[in-house]
Enzyme design. Structure first.
Site, PDB file in Angstrom:
ATOM      1  N   HIS A   1       0.793  -1.228   0.000  1.00  0.00           N
ATOM      2  CA  HIS A   1       0.000   0.000   0.000  1.00  0.00           C
ATOM      3  C   HIS A   1       0.822   1.273   0.000  1.00  0.00           C
ATOM      4  O   HIS A   1       0.282   2.343   0.267  1.00  0.00           O
ATOM      5  CB  HIS A   1      -0.902   0.048   1.233  1.00  0.00           C
ATOM      6  CG  HIS A   1      -2.119  -0.812   1.121  1.00  0.00           C
ATOM      7  ND1 HIS A   1      -3.298  -0.364   0.577  1.00  0.00           N
ATOM      8  CD2 HIS A   1      -2.334  -2.097   1.465  1.00  0.00           C
ATOM      9  CE1 HIS A   1      -4.189  -1.331   0.615  1.00  0.00           C
ATOM     10  NE2 HIS A   1      -3.626  -2.398   1.151  1.00  0.00           N
TER      11      HIS A   1
ATOM     12  N   LYS B   1      -8.901  13.760   4.207  1.00  0.00           N
ATOM     13  CA  LYS B   1      -8.109  12.523   4.236  1.00  0.00           C
ATOM     14  C   LYS B   1      -7.142  12.636   5.410  1.00  0.00           C
ATOM     15  O   LYS B   1      -7.038  13.704   6.013  1.00  0.00           O
ATOM     16  CB  LYS B   1      -7.333  12.329   2.936  1.00  0.00           C
ATOM     17  CG  LYS B   1      -6.528  13.572   2.493  1.00  0.00           C
ATOM     18  CD  LYS B   1      -5.919  13.406   1.108  1.00  0.00           C
ATOM     19  CE  LYS B   1      -6.899  13.537  -0.026  1.00  0.00           C
ATOM     20  NZ  LYS B   1      -6.985  12.361  -0.876  1.00  0.00           N
ATOM     21  N   ARG B   2      -6.443  11.569   5.750  1.00  0.00           N
ATOM     22  CA  ARG B   2      -5.450  11.656   6.818  1.00  0.00           C
ATOM     23  C   ARG B   2      -4.472  12.796   6.529  1.00  0.00           C
ATOM     24  O   ARG B   2      -4.210  13.117   5.377  1.00  0.00           O
ATOM     25  CB  ARG B   2      -4.646  10.344   6.891  1.00  0.00           C
ATOM     26  CG  ARG B   2      -5.287   9.245   7.665  1.00  0.00           C
ATOM     27  CD  ARG B   2      -4.390   8.014   7.687  1.00  0.00           C
ATOM     28  NE  ARG B   2      -3.993   7.625   6.353  1.00  0.00           N
ATOM     29  CZ  ARG B   2      -2.733   7.588   5.901  1.00  0.00           C
ATOM     30  NH1 ARG B   2      -1.728   7.894   6.697  1.00  0.00           N
ATOM     31  NH2 ARG B   2      -2.469   7.229   4.664  1.00  0.00           N
TER      32      ARG B   2
ATOM     33  N   LYS C   1       0.445  14.379   1.247  1.00  0.00           N
ATOM     34  CA  LYS C   1      -0.901  14.672   0.749  1.00  0.00           C
ATOM     35  C   LYS C   1      -1.115  16.172   0.569  1.00  0.00           C
ATOM     36  O   LYS C   1      -2.119  16.605  -0.007  1.00  0.00           O
ATOM     37  CB  LYS C   1      -1.953  14.083   1.684  1.00  0.00           C
ATOM     38  CG  LYS C   1      -1.981  12.537   1.677  1.00  0.00           C
ATOM     39  CD  LYS C   1      -3.023  12.002   2.645  1.00  0.00           C
ATOM     40  CE  LYS C   1      -3.104  10.498   2.743  1.00  0.00           C
ATOM     41  NZ  LYS C   1      -3.967   9.859   1.725  1.00  0.00           N
TER      42      LYS C   1
ATOM     43  N   THR D   1      -8.602   6.329  -2.406  1.00  0.00           N
ATOM     44  CA  THR D   1      -9.967   5.896  -2.668  1.00  0.00           C
ATOM     45  C   THR D   1     -10.913   7.064  -2.431  1.00  0.00           C
ATOM     46  O   THR D   1     -12.027   7.070  -2.955  1.00  0.00           O
ATOM     47  CB  THR D   1     -10.379   4.706  -1.771  1.00  0.00           C
ATOM     48  OG1 THR D   1     -10.038   5.015  -0.416  1.00  0.00           O
ATOM     49  CG2 THR D   1      -9.686   3.429  -2.198  1.00  0.00           C
TER      50      THR D   1
ATOM     51  N   LYS E   1     -14.541   7.987  -4.342  1.00  0.00           N
ATOM     52  CA  LYS E   1     -15.821   8.298  -3.684  1.00  0.00           C
ATOM     53  C   LYS E   1     -16.348   9.646  -4.120  1.00  0.00           C
ATOM     54  O   LYS E   1     -17.541   9.816  -4.365  1.00  0.00           O
ATOM     55  CB  LYS E   1     -15.633   8.415  -2.173  1.00  0.00           C
ATOM     56  CG  LYS E   1     -15.270   7.192  -1.456  1.00  0.00           C
ATOM     57  CD  LYS E   1     -14.792   7.592  -0.048  1.00  0.00           C
ATOM     58  CE  LYS E   1     -13.913   6.500   0.494  1.00  0.00           C
ATOM     59  NZ  LYS E   1     -13.243   6.884   1.743  1.00  0.00           N
TER      60      LYS E   1
HETATM   61  C1  LIG Z   1     -11.959   6.789   1.895  1.00  0.00           C
HETATM   62  C2  LIG Z   1     -11.440   7.136   3.215  1.00  0.00           C
HETATM   63  C3  LIG Z   1     -10.082   7.372   3.386  1.00  0.00           C
HETATM   64  C4  LIG Z   1      -9.091   7.337   2.257  1.00  0.00           C
HETATM   65  O1  LIG Z   1      -9.003   8.623   1.682  1.00  0.00           O
HETATM   66  P1  LIG Z   1      -7.840   9.015   0.670  1.00  0.00           P
HETATM   67  O2  LIG Z   1      -8.289  10.331   0.143  1.00  0.00           O
HETATM   68  O3  LIG Z   1      -7.811   7.978  -0.377  1.00  0.00           O
HETATM   69  O4  LIG Z   1      -6.589   9.105   1.444  1.00  0.00           O
HETATM   70  C5  LIG Z   1      -9.627   7.692   4.646  1.00  0.00           C
HETATM   71  N1  LIG Z   1     -10.472   7.783   5.678  1.00  0.00           N
HETATM   72  C6  LIG Z   1     -11.792   7.574   5.543  1.00  0.00           C
HETATM   73  C7  LIG Z   1     -12.670   7.709   6.726  1.00  0.00           C
HETATM   74  C8  LIG Z   1     -12.321   7.239   4.316  1.00  0.00           C
HETATM   75  O5  LIG Z   1     -13.636   7.015   4.201  1.00  0.00           O
END
Ligand SMILES: *Cc1c(COP(=O)(O)O)cnc(C)c1O
Length: 816
Positions: free
Chosen positions: A362, A554-555, A560, A661, A665
């Protein structure tokens, strides 16, 4: 075991009278109360059980069908699962959403207020954990026999609160009020050893652990959508032996000593990712990893033996997917079980082991590749270290045979990293012990094979493949965005798209249809009103539902580049004060957690909140720019923000994000992406079309080039008037004194090329604003994003894993 013959024990129908009777009965028998005196919490718990019973019925039939078929089964090992709330999902999957709402209404309650008691299990951290949950969902939906294995953490990562602008971590005691979705199974406990010594016994090596802990399983149900299959995720909780409590100590008033043993054992599943800044924390993490692996493998072997006796069949019946390296200890553990406990010879055992595992990587960041000090490994898992050494010897002999005399290559491929402190390389262990290794997006899989794992890809090119991530359309469109789902089903004449997401293509011809566009915009606006209501309550900040909703969620991590987004905000603030029409009205939403010890990004969170405070109070930009930091990002929050987003920030430095991901979404919910050529952004742009994606920044090869040649971020930064103005505003204290350290990181080394990409990013934002000014154009882009990202369904991801790695077939579960 078979279901009892004859009629079912109880009718668990989907009609309103059935449902109401069960709900009231559960209130009475499970909660010991009646409708007149029940609290909303009582109703929630009873509703959960009512829905759960409908899944239990399917689960029983699933288990029966799987037992009869004795099929090949996928076992997914993951340190994290971000399952999200369960109630609405389970109502949807059992087709009882409307019935439940009606029944509650009849009882004077709304489903919304009851569903608010549902708590998201705190079992994950970010994308990796959510991927695990999306894959389990898609596996069950595809009728593939699968079990997810994980740890039942008492406390999740942490609950993020913001105090004086800074992140403060509080315990996430997610099961504090009880968790109705869990089935504890005290009688299926496993015993897990640690420490101790290894002895020779009848010519065999024999590990005698010095300490044992019990692993107590509970499972949660994982239903498929539109099918009868219900798989499970089995979670292990650490328990001390029942006589670990020291009565004598307690009687003598030494209460802390009395529970010492209990606490020591139960610490293992106390928290997700204990801080690794101390020896105690590091050891605990390795203990957790072994705990997960040891319990799960014994359970997998137990399941195998239910119907099979010959080890030769093991690899036909079993494939174990390692979600990153956290469960990589499964490789030496399976080898140990086979050789030490079941008496297989080493080569036979190794052939089974290697054919059983597959490994998903990953990351590309070398610092994220896990290693453990040999010294700690030797102390905690002495027999496993012997096995790792033996695996390594055979592996390096193979390397020597294929590439004679290349000592440097052997050093690079070794499972052991030499140096002042020798360490075990977990990614190498996972690759050597697996028959398949995959990255999670095309670019990532290519870069893995060209850089991070290049030597292994040269050695075993046939093991390497790509499986691009995906997301569950049930969770992230149907449940998160019911308004858009209803509009889509209306236009497509049904909800077949929920399990065949490519059907969304049929929306494309409507992209320019004014009436459809108008409904599309109305959905987005309503979703923004929902988000605004939440944001107002959580932060006191007002959001204009007509402003561009620009989200970076995101984190928190430097790669990022939340800071790049923030510099854009500051530059905008500066520009807007001179010319209020330089940008469109915009709400910028940040959300995400920072690892507790990651000081640099916690400072960025502070700066975001400082900037938000000033911008939101500045009358010169009122109605033009609003900045919100929404605390405690998790799946529930993602489900709220995603449907409201217009612009999706996917702005990592190219070559750093494995896949992402969040990008999928958001696009699925009609957000337009502004992004770099990184991770799955590339595949997303290819599919939605370059006109419907706002591209900026260096690509991965150019970024690597800039890093190599004399990059001078300080010089570059001050030569850009917008960036210089932003830096001066921050340095000069417009947002509070003392944020110089945040800037030093990008003016010094600028590891993630924030400065290098700034101009391109700003210009791209201006292009996005120009598109937003033309609602018909923007709405067309938005519709085409949704219409063209069917590829990013987790169903497709699971189909790819099944074809390329797992080679599993569906088993239909007959209806009642
Ligand atoms: C989808 C999701 C992530 C991943 O987000 P990225 O933008 O791909 O880093 C992290 N945390 C939560 C709660 C998510 O639903």
């Amino acid at each position: 075991m078979n279901l009892p013959p004859g009629p079912p024990l109880r009718a668990i129908g989907a009609t309103e009278p059935d449902f109401e009777r069960d709900l009231v009965s559960n209130l009475y028998f499970q909660r010991g109360t009646t409708m007149e005196s029940a609290s909303v919490q009582d109703v929630y718990q009873s509703l959960a059980v009512t829905v759960r019973d409908r899944l239990v019925d399917r689960r029983a039939r699933t288990a029966t069908a799987h037992y009869a078929a004795n099929p090949r089964c996928v076992y997914y090992l993951s340190a994290e699962y971000m399952l999200g709330r369960q109630l609405r999902q389970n109502l949807l999957y059992t087709g009882t959403e409307d019935v439940a709402a009606d029944v509650l209404k009849g009882l004077g309650l709304s489903l919304d207020e009851v569903a608010d008691f549902d708590v998201e299990p705190g079992l994950g951290n970010g994308g990796l954990g959510r991927l695990a949950a999306c894959l389990l969902d898609a596996l069950a939906t595809a009728d593939i026999p699968a079990v997810g294995y994980g740890i039942r953490y008492d406390l999740g990562l942490f609950r993020q609160t913001i105090v004086d602008g800074a992140q403060v971590e509080r315990p996430d005691d997610w099961a504090f009020d009880g968790s109705p979705w869990e089935f504890p199974q005290q009688d299926d406990r496993q015993s897990v050893g640690f420490y101790g010594r290894v002895e020779d016994e009848d010519g065999r090596r024999h590990w005698i652990p010095a300490e044992t802990v019990l692993g107590e399983p509970s499972h949660m149900l994982v239903p498929g959508y539109g099918t009868q299959t219900v798989n499970i995720v089995r979670l292990w909780r650490a328990r001390a032996d029942s006589d670990a409590f020291d009565l004598a100590d307690f009687a003598a008033g030494r209460s802390a000593e009395a529970v010492q043993e209990v606490v020591r054992s139960e610490n293992i599943s106390k928290v997700l990712y204990p801080a690794d800044s101390t020896e105690f924390g590091r050891e605990l993490r390795l203990k957790q990893q072994y705990f997960l692996v040891s319990c799960s493998l014994r359970d997998i072997v137990r399941r195998f033996h239910l119907r099979n006796s010959d080890w030769a069949a093991f690899t036909d019946k079993t494939v174990i997917q390692l979600n990153d390296t956290h469960p990589a200890l499964a490789v030496p553990e399976l080898q140990r079980l086979l050789v030490d406990e079941y008496g297989l010879d080493w080569d036979t055992a190794w052939s089974i082991t290697r054919r059983t595992f597959a490994y998903t990587c990953h990351t590309l960041l070398p610092e994220a590749l896990e290693t453990w000090p040999v010294e700690l490994f030797a102390r905690l898992l002495p027999r496993h270290l012997e096995i790792v050494y033996a695996i390594n010897q055979a592996h390096l002999d193979e390397v020597e045979a294929r590439f004679p005399g290349d000592g440097e290559l052997r050093r690079r491929l070794s499972l052991i990293q030499e140096g002042p402190e020798r360490r075990v390389r977990m990614a190498h262990l996972a690759v050597v012990g697996s028959h398949a290794v995959n990255g999670v997006a095309e670019l990532h899989s290519r870069l893995l094979a060209e850089t991070t794992l290049a030597d292994f890809a040269r050695l075993w090119p046939e093991r390497f493949r790509n499986v691009t991530n995906g997301v569950s359309p049930r969770r992230f469109l149907r449940l998160a965005n019911p308004r858009l789902a209803a509009l889509i089903s209306d236009r497509l004449g049904g909800d077949g798209w929920l399990t065949d997401l490519e059907q969304l293509r049929e929306l494309a011809p409507l992209a320019d249809d004014p009436e459809f566009q108008q409904r599309w915009r109305a959905v987005k606006r309503d979703n923004k009103l929902d988000l605004a209501g939440y944001a107002r309550a959580a932060t006191g900040i007002r959001i204009d539902p007509d402003a561009l909703c620009d989200v970076h969620v995101k984190r928190f991590h430097e790669y990022k580049r939340q800071l790049l987004k923030l510099l854009h905000v500051v530059a905008l603030h500066h520009r807007l004060r001179a010319d209020p029409h330089t940008d469109v009205p915009r709400t910028v939403i940040f959300a995400g957690k920072a690892a507790p010890s990651y000081h640099a990004v916690k400072r960025i969170i502070q700066l975001i909140n400082a900037v938000a405070a000033v911008v939101n109070a500045d009358p010169a930009v009122a109605g033009r720019l609003t900045v919100v930091f929404l605390p405690d990002y998790n799946v529930t929050r993602a489900e709220l923000i995603t449907p409201a987003a217009d612009l999706s920030e996917q702005i990592s430095l190219a070559g750093k994000e494995a896949s992402g991901t969040g990008n999928m979404k958001l696009a699925l919910n009609g957000a337009v992406t502004i992004g770099t050529l990184d991770g799955a952004n590339i595949e997303l742009r290819d599919r939605v079309g370059a006109d419907n994606f706002v591209l900026f920044g260096l690509d991965a090869p150019r970024a690597a080039e800039v890093r190599r040649g004399g990059y001078r971020p300080d010089q570059l930064a001050w030569s850009d008037p917008d960036l210089a103005a932003a830096l001066e505003a921050i340095r000069g204290g417009r947002y509070g004194a003392g944020f110089g350290d945040v800037l030093d990181a990008i003016l010094g080394r600028d590891e993630y090329l924030t400065v290098a990409d700034f101009r391109s990013y700003l210009d791209a934002q201006d292009a996005a604003a120009a598109a937003w000014r033309d609602p018909a154009r923007w709405t067309r882009m938005s519709i085409l994003n949704t219409a063209r990202c069917g590829f990013f369904s987790a169903d497709r991801t699971v189909a790819d894993y099944s074809d390329r790695i797992w080679r599993v077939d569906p088993i239909r579960v007959p209806p009642r």
